[in-house]
Motif scaffolding. Structure first.
Motif, PDB file in Angstrom:
ATOM      1  N   CYS A 252      -8.732   2.244  -3.266  1.00  0.00           N
ATOM      2  CA  CYS A 252      -7.727   3.123  -3.873  1.00  0.00           C
ATOM      3  C   CYS A 252      -7.416   2.684  -5.300  1.00  0.00           C
ATOM      4  CB  CYS A 252      -6.457   3.115  -3.026  1.00  0.00           C
ATOM      5  SG  CYS A 252      -6.633   3.837  -1.383  1.00  0.00           S
TER       6      CYS A 252
ATOM      7  N   TYR B 282      -1.736  -1.606  -4.955  1.00  0.00           N
ATOM      8  CA  TYR B 282      -2.943  -1.445  -4.140  1.00  0.00           C
ATOM      9  C   TYR B 282      -3.688  -2.772  -4.007  1.00  0.00           C
ATOM     10  CZ  TYR B 282      -2.939   3.651  -3.645  1.00  0.00           C
ATOM     11  OH  TYR B 282      -2.651   4.936  -3.292  1.00  0.00           O
TER      12      TYR B 282
ATOM     13  N   TYR C 187       1.315   4.369  -2.788  1.00  0.00           N
ATOM     14  CA  TYR C 187       1.250   5.805  -2.471  1.00  0.00           C
ATOM     15  C   TYR C 187       2.538   6.516  -2.890  1.00  0.00           C
ATOM     16  CZ  TYR C 187      -3.119   5.964   0.182  1.00  0.00           C
ATOM     17  OH  TYR C 187      -4.443   5.965   0.557  1.00  0.00           O
TER      18      TYR C 187
ATOM     19  N   THR D  88       0.831  -1.199   0.000  1.00  0.00           N
ATOM     20  CA  THR D  88       0.000   0.000   0.000  1.00  0.00           C
ATOM     21  C   THR D  88       0.862   1.245   0.000  1.00  0.00           C
ATOM     22  OG1 THR D  88      -1.791  -1.127   1.173  1.00  0.00           O
ATOM     23  CG2 THR D  88      -1.745   1.274   1.289  1.00  0.00           C
TER      24      THR D  88
END
Length: 930
Positions: free
Chosen positions: A440, A432, A386, A382
Motif C-alpha cells: 500500500c 503503512y 486508510y 494500517t
C-alpha cells in the motif's frame, strides 16, 4: 494609610451605607417607599452597574457590589424602571444603558460572583435577573423595533439564553428534594425565560432574517434543555427560521417586499440554516445536550409543520436527515467515554458515512481526524493510514488555494491543495510502513513519483522517494510479517448498543492473534454476554431478548478475483500470501452436519458428513478504516460428502506442501506441527487413514447408487495417490531434523508410510512431485523436454530400462547422490513419454475442481557410459536445438486449462505457489452439490 487603602475603605463604607438604606426600605412598617427607591435608582443604579463592569472581579468588594445591584432590582417595580428609562434624553443613551445591564447579567450567570454552594443567594440573583430581563425586553420592543437596532436585540438573546443554560438552573442535576424546594419557591425559571425569548423572536417581524443563521446555535441550545413545555414552545422557531430564509430574496439588496412583488427572486432554499443546524447540533449533542425524547419531539413537531406547508417540500427531507444525525450523535455520545475504543470507532465511522452522504466536508474531516487519533492510540497504523486517505481523496493535485472547509489543524501553515495532499501522503506512507503494509505504501509512492516527475520536477525528492521504495520492495521479499486471521462475530440480543444489535461482523485479528485470544478479548469487552458455542443460527427468542449473546468463529478469506493479473507471470510466495489475506471482502466458513443417504447402508460417518458452506461479503474490504466491517450479504450452499472428502484431501495435500516448503527454508522451526500432521495421516491408528474414504465412496454399492460421481471418485483417487510423494519428502525432512528422542517416532512413520505407499500405488497408481529435500540452497528451474532428457542421459545413474521412482526413505546414501546430481522434471501433457493411463487421468482432472499437481508417469532412465568429451558435445548440440527458460526464485503461473503446475524453491529459500488453483478450490457453485 496608602491612597489605595483609603479609596478601598471609602468604597466599602459607601457599600455599607447603601446596603443599610436598602435594608430599611425593604421593611413593611415604614410606610410608602416608592419615591425613596426611585431616588436611589436615579442616583446610584447606573454608577453601580458601571462600577461592576470596570471592577476587578477578584476584588473582595465585587460580591458587595453585586449584592447591592441585586437588591436595587429586587425592590424596583416596572414603574420605577419605566420612569428611569424615560429620563434618558436619547435612544443612544437608552441603548448604552441596556447594553450595560445585559452585559452585567450575562457575566453574572457565566462567572458567578458567589460560591456555587450559596444556593439561596444564587437562586435569588437569578429570580431578580429574570425580572430585570423582562423589563429590558419591553424597552427593546418599544424603542428599537421601528428604528431597528440589531445589537440591542442580539444582546438580549445572548444574555437570556446564557441565563437559561447556566448550571445553577439545571434542575435535573439536583436531588429530588432540592429540585422540589426550588420549584415550589421560584418555579422553573428556564421555562419562564424561554417563553420570553419565544415572544421576542416572533416580535422581530421582517427583521428575523438578520438573525438567520447567526442565532440558530443559541436557539438550538435553548431547545435542548430537558424541559418538555419549553421544548414544545421553542422548537417551532426553527420552522419559522426555515421560512424566513426560504422566502428571502436571492439578491442581497432586496427585502421581503421585493420578493412579494416578484416571486422569481425568492431564494427558495434554506441552505444556510441547514448548515448551521448540522454544525451546532453535532457540537451540542457531543457536549451532552439532547436525548431520545428530544429527537422524537423535534421530528414530530417539525414534520407536522413541514408536511403541511405547500412550498417547503425540502423541509421533510431536512427533518428526516436531522433525525438520522441525532441517532448517530446520541450513539456516539453514549460511548464517547467508554473504555471500549472499538465501539467509539464504529460510531465515528457511522458519522463519517452520514456526513459523506450529505456532503458536509468540514464535519467529515473533523471525524476523520478523531478516528485517526483513536487508531494511533491503539497502534492500528494500517487503519490510521486508510483513514487519512479519506481526507486526501477530497484534494486534487493542483496549486489552487485551500478552502477553509478542507483545512485541518494538523497542517496550519499549508495553503494549497498540492501541499496538503503531499503532507498527507507522507503521513500515510509512514503509517503503512509501520503497519508492514509495504504494498500500500508503494501505491502512494508511485502517485508521488508521477507528480514529482511530470508536474513539479522535484528531482531531489524523487531520488529520496525511489530509495524509500527500494526499501519497501526489499521488505516485501526479505522481512517476515504475520499472516492475519479473520473472525466472524455475531452480536445477538437487544442488550448491545444499537449499532451492534443482531448484526454480524468480520474482524481482522491483531498480529499473531488466534481464536482463543480473540474470543477472550471480545468477551472481556462485554462481560455480561453469553457465548454461543454452536454455529447454528440463533432463534427468535434470543434475537428479541434483552440479553447479550455472542457467536465467534474463525473464517477464511476468499481472495479477490484478481488472479488473472498473475496468470502467466512469475509471482513469489510473499506476494501471493499478501493478496490471500489482504484487500478481501469475501469470507467463508463451513458447518458440518449429518444427513444419511437411504440408499447407503453404512455407519461410516464420512459417507453422511455434509457441509453447509457460508460465504459472507462485508461492506468494505479488509483491511480498511476499521479492523472490522459488518456483513451485508450471506450466501449458503451445501457440499456433499464426496466433494467434502475431495476438498479435505486437496487441502491436506496443500498443507503438506506448505509444511515442506517452510521446513526446507527455515531449519530452526519447531518440528511438532510436522510431526502431528504426518502422524495423523500415515498412522491409521490415529485418524483411520484413507480407509474411511475407501469404505465410504469406493464400494460397489456407492458407485452403483451414484453413477454421476465417477469423475469425482477418480479425482479423490488421484488426490490420494498424489499425497504419497508429498508424504515421502515430508518424512525425509522430518528424519533429518528429528532429535534422538524422536527416532522412535520417525521409525514408526517410515514403517507406516511404506505400508501405505504399497497399498496406494497398487490401487491408484504412482504419482510424483517436484519437491526435493535440499541440503544446500539451490535454484529450481524449468527446462524444455529435450533439455530434461539431456540431463537425465548425462547422469551417471541413467538407465533406459528402469522406471523412475520416488527415492526410498531408507536409501539415504543413494538419495544424497541423487539430490546432488539430478534436477526435478516438469512435463507437459503433450509429452510422448506419458502412458495412456496418465493421459486419461489428466483428461479427468481438467473437468474437476482443481488441476492435478503431478504426472502419473515417469521417464525411464539408465546409467550412461559417455566420456566427458562426448558429454560436452551432447550438451552443446542439445542446448542449440532446445532452448530452455531459467527462472530463479519465481513460478510461471498458467491459466486454468494448463496442468503443468509446480512449486519451486528460490535461491533464498522462498517457496512459490500456484495462485489460481488456491482460489479455485475455495469456490463452489451455489446449490445442493451432490
Amino acid at each position: 494609610m496608602p491612597p489605595f487603602d483609603s479609596s478601598f475603605r471609602k468604597v466599602e463604607l459607601c457599600m455599607k451605607t447603601l446596603s443599610d438604606a436598602l435594608n430599611l426600605l425593604f421593611r413593611n412598617d415604614i410606610g410608602p417607599t416608592f419615591n425613596d427607591i426611585m431616588e436611589i435608582v436615579h442616583v446610584d443604579l447606573r454608577m453601580i452597574v458601571q462600577s461592576y463592569i470596570n471592577m476587578d472581579k477578584q476584588s473582595p468588594l465585587s460580591g458587595n457590589v453585586v449584592a447591592i445591584l441585586i437588591d436595587i432590582f429586587r425592590q424596583m417595580t416596572f414603574d420605577h424602571y419605566e420612569k428611569y428609562v424615560k429620563q434618558f434624553n436619547s435612544q443612544i443613551a437608552i441603548k448604552e444603558f441596556l447594553n450595560e445591564i445585559v452585559i452585567v447579567f450575562k457575566g453574572l450567570v457565566s462567572e458567578p460572583a458567589f460560591p456555587s454552594d450559596w444556593c439561596e443567594m444564587i437562586m435569588l440573583q437569578n429570580s431578580v435577573i429574570l425580572k430585570a430581563l423582562r423589563y429590558c425586553s419591553r424597552t427593546i420592543r418599544d424603542y428599537f423595533f421601528e428604528d431597528f437596532n440589531q445589537q440591542a436585540w442580539s444582546n438580549f438573546f445572548h444574555s437570556a439564553i446564557a441565563f437559561m443554560t447556566q448550571p445553577a438552573l439545571q434542575l435535573e442535576t439536583f436531588s429530588p428534594s432540592k429540585r422540589l424546594r426550588i420549584l415550589k419557591r421560584y418555579k422553573d425559571m428556564r421555562r419562564e425565560m424561554g417563553f420570553e425569548v419565544r415572544s421576542m423572536w416572533f416580535n422581530l417581524g421582517q427583521n428575523k432574517l438578520k438573525f438567520v443563521p447567526s442565532l440558530v446555535g443559541l436557539i438550538l441550545e435553548m431547545t435542548l434543555i430537558p424541559e418538555s413545555e419549553l421544548r414544545k414552545a421553542t422548537i417551532p422557531i426553527f420552522f419559522d427560521m426555515m421560512q424566513c430564509e426560504f422566502y428571502s430574496s436571492k439578491f442581497a439588496v432586496e427585502s421581503f417586499g421585493d420578493t412579494k412583488r416578484d416571486s422569481s427572486h425568492i431564494k427558495a432554499n434554506f441552505n444556510e440554516f441547514e448548515d448551521a443546524m448540522i454544525v451546532k447540533l453535532d457540537t451540542l449533542v457531543e457536549g451532552g445536550g439532547g436525548d431520545d425524547s428530544y429527537k422524537d419531539l423535534f421530528y414530530d413537531i417539525m414534520m407536522a409543520m413541514c408536511s403541511q406547508h405547500s412550498a417547503l417540500k425540502d423541509g421533510v427531507g431536512f427533518v428526516e436527515m436531522i433525525k438520522r444525525l441525532m441517532e448517530r450523535l446520541l450513539e456516539y455520545r453514549n460511548i464517547i467515554n467508554d473504555e471500549n475504543k472499538e465501539n467509539r470507532m464504529s460510531c465515528i465511522v457511522n458519522l463519517l458515512d452520514f456526513y459523506s452522504e450529505i456532503n458536509r466536508k468540514e464535519m467529515y474531516i473533523r471525524y476523520v481526524n478523531k478516528l485517526y487519533d483513536l487508531h494511533l492510540e491503539c497502534g492500528n497504523y494500517t487503519e490510521a493510514a486508510y483513514t487519512l486517505q479519506l481526507h486526501s481523496k477530497l484534494l486534487n493535485w493542483s496549486d489552487d488555494m485551500l478552502p477553509l472547509l478542507l483545512k485541518t489543524d494538523r497542517y496550519t501553515d499549508i495553503q494549497t491543495h498540492r501541499q496538503l495532499k503531499e503532507a498527507l501522503y507522507d503521513n500515510i506512507i509512514e503509517n503503512y510502513s509501520k503497519g508492514n503494509m509495504w504494498e500500500c505504501a508503494l501505491e502512494k509512492c508511485q502517485e508521488l513519483v508521477k507528480q514529482f516527475q511530470e508536474e513539479t520536477f522535484e528531482y531531489e525528492q524523487l531520488s529520496q522517494l525511489h530509495r524509500r521504495m527500494a526499501d519497501f520492495y526489499d521488505s516485501i521479499m526479505k522481512k517476515m510479517r504475520s499472516k492475519p486471521e479473520y473472525f466472524r462475530v455475531g452480536y445477538f440480543g437487544l442488550g448491545f448498543p444499537k449499532f451492534l444489535q443482531n448484526k454480524i461482523f468480520v474482524y481482522r485479528g491483531k498480529d499473531y492473534e488466534r481464536i482463543s485470544e480473540f474470543s477472550s478479548r471480545i468477551l472481556n469487552e462485554f462481560p455480561h454476554a453469553q457465548p454461543l458455542n454452536t454455529l447454528a443460527p440463533p432463534d427468535r427468542d434470543i434475537l428479541a431478548s434483552c440479553g447479550q449473546y455472542i457467536q465467534i468463529n474463525k473464517v477464511d478469506p476468499v481472495m479477490d478475483e484478481k488472479t488473472q493479473r498473475f496468470s502467466g507471470k512469475p509471482v513469489a510466495e510473499q506476494i501471493v500470501t499478501y493478496y490471500k489475506v489482504n484487500h478481501v471482502s469475501k469470507f467463508q466458513y463451513s458447518r458440518p452436519f449429518t444427513r444419511k443417504d437411504p440408499n447407503i447402508e453404512t455407519e461410516n460417518e464420512f459417507a453422511h458428513l455434509w457441509l453447509e458452506r457460508t460465504i459472507m461479503t462485508t461492506t468494505y474490504p479488509l483491511p480498511g478504516i476499521l479492523r472490522w466491517f459488518p456483513v451485508n450479504s450471506i450466501e449458503k450452499y451445501e457440499i456433499s460428502p464426496l466433494r467434502n472428502a475431495i476438498e479435505t484431501m486437496d487441502n491436506s495435500n496443500k498443507e503438506l506442501r506448505n509444511l515442506f516448503l517452510q521446513y526446507n527454508k527455515d531449519k530452526s522451526l519447531n518440528l511438532n506441527p510436522l510431526s502431528l500432521k504426518l502422524t495423523g495421516i500415515v498412522d491409521p491408528a490415529v485418524m483411520g487413514g484413507i480407509m474411511n474414504y475407501e469404505n465410504a465412496f469406493f464400494t460397489p454399492e456407492y458407485i452403483q447408487n451414484n453413477p454421476d460421481d465417477d469423475m469425482l471418485i477418480q479425482k479423490l483417487k488421484d488426490l490420494i495417490a498424489e499425497q504419497i510423494p508429498l508424504l515421502d519428502v515430508c518424512i525425509q525432512i522430518h528424519g533429518e531434523r528429528s532429535l534422538p528422542s524422536l527416532h522412535g517416532l520417525q521409525k514408526r512413520l517410515e514403517k507406516c508410510f511404506e505400508t501405505l505407499r504399497e497399498d496406494v500405488v497398487e490401487k491408484y497408481g504412482k504419482k510424483t512431485c517436484d519437491l526435493k529435500v535440499e541440503n544446500a540452497v539451490t535454484i529450481r528451474r524449468h527446462y524444455s523436454m529435450a533439455a530434461d532428457f539431456k540431463n537425465v542421459r548425462d547422469n551417471p545413474g541413467y538407465d533406459p530400462g528402469s522406471r523412475g521412482r520416488v527415492p526410498s526413505i531408507t536409501s539415504r546414501a543413494a538419495q544424497v547422490t541423487s539430490l546432488r546430481t539430478l534436477t526435478s522434471l516438469s512435463f507437459s501433457t503433450s509429452s510422448p513419454q506419458f502412458s495412456s493411463k496418465s493421459a486419461a487421468n489428466n483428461a479427468n482432472k481438467n473437468s474437476l475442481l482443481s488441476p492435478s499437481r503431478s504426472s502419473n508417469s515417469s521417464l525411464s532412465s539408465k546409467r550412461g557410459s559417455k566420456t566427458p568429451k562426448d558429454k560436452r558435445k551432447s550438451n552443446k548440440a542439445e542446448n542449440s536445438n532446445s532452448p530452455h527458460t531459467s527462472i530463479g526464485g519465481t513460478q510461471w503461473y498458467t491459466a486454468d486449462h494448463e496442468n503443468n503446475t509446480t512449486a519451486i524453491i528460490t535461491p533464498n529459500g522462498t517457496p512459490i505457489f500456484e495462485l489460481r488453483q488456491e482460489v479455485g478450490d475455495t469456490m463452489m457453485p451455489k446449490g445442493n452439490l451432490s
